[in-house]
Design a protein around this motif. Sequence first.
Motif, short mmCIF file in Angstrom:
data_model
loop_
_atom_site.label_atom_id
_atom_site.label_comp_id
_atom_site.label_asym_id
_atom_site.label_seq_id
_atom_site.Cartn_x
_atom_site.Cartn_y
_atom_site.Cartn_z
N GLU A 135 24.94 -132.92 28.15
CA GLU A 135 25.01 -131.60 27.72
C GLU A 135 24.13 -130.62 28.14
O GLU A 135 24.30 -129.48 28.64
N VAL A 136 22.71 -131.08 28.50
CA VAL A 136 21.74 -130.52 29.15
C VAL A 136 22.04 -130.30 30.49
O VAL A 136 21.80 -129.08 31.05
N LEU A 137 22.41 -131.26 30.83
CA LEU A 137 22.57 -131.13 32.38
C LEU A 137 23.65 -130.16 32.94
O LEU A 137 23.66 -129.45 33.74
N ASP A 138 24.80 -130.06 32.00
CA ASP A 138 25.66 -129.09 32.32
C ASP A 138 25.25 -127.84 32.22
O ASP A 138 25.53 -126.88 32.82
N ARG A 158 19.15 -120.69 39.89
CA ARG A 158 17.91 -120.22 39.25
C ARG A 158 17.28 -121.40 38.65
O ARG A 158 16.05 -121.36 38.16
N VAL A 159 17.58 -122.82 38.87
CA VAL A 159 17.13 -123.88 38.68
C VAL A 159 17.20 -124.98 39.75
O VAL A 159 18.11 -125.01 40.58
#
Length: 220
Positions: free
Chosen positions: A83-86, A94-95
């Motif tokens: 979920e964090v990866l998504d 930006r990442v």
Amino acid sequence: MWRELRKIGAAPVSTGVWTVPDTPHFSSAVQKVVELAAFGSGEILVLPTPGAGDHEADPLRYVFRAQRLDEWQEFSGDCAFFEVLDRLASLGKRVLLVRGNAERELVSLARGESIDIPDDVTPWAAGQRSPAHIALLAGLEHPVTIDIKDFGSVLFCHGTPRSDEEVVLVDSSLERWADVFSELPEQIRTVVCGHTHMPFIRLVDRRLVINPGSVGMPYG
């Protein structure tokens, strides 16, 4: 090193101090950790504590139980990893995502390869993910170099520029650091690394080295 200690069930009792039962199984595992530390130009002192009674053992039992709770919380956090990866992937440019050893191991397991890993979470996670997640992780680079204002070319890596699992510490010798950076282009004057979960900032032969530590599991 901390991974190996946690793998065998060692319990941290203070910063840099761990305890394990004095049995042949633990003795061989501790020896492996000692060898890993020596490889990274570190040093571990192993001290036996014979004759401890129940009064002395009670605090250690508490530490072991608390550690099991921490491991469960970490496992729960790993369940939300994708979920964090998504969310991170949705941020686009930006990442900056840099591959670490955990991502490499997860991709290998998802593709059916046989590898030696220190926990049971990664095999489970490898079987839970979609092909799109695996493709995203497989496409991550290591190391990654970008230009940053006032810093010039900055190299981001997980372990070291040449390996996502090589260990260097804030107090590793200059000779060790020189070897780690031996293939680094001269124009790179700042290196951001990780892997050890131990934050530090130091200069190495006029290069700035930054390890931000760990958000979810800081150590040291």
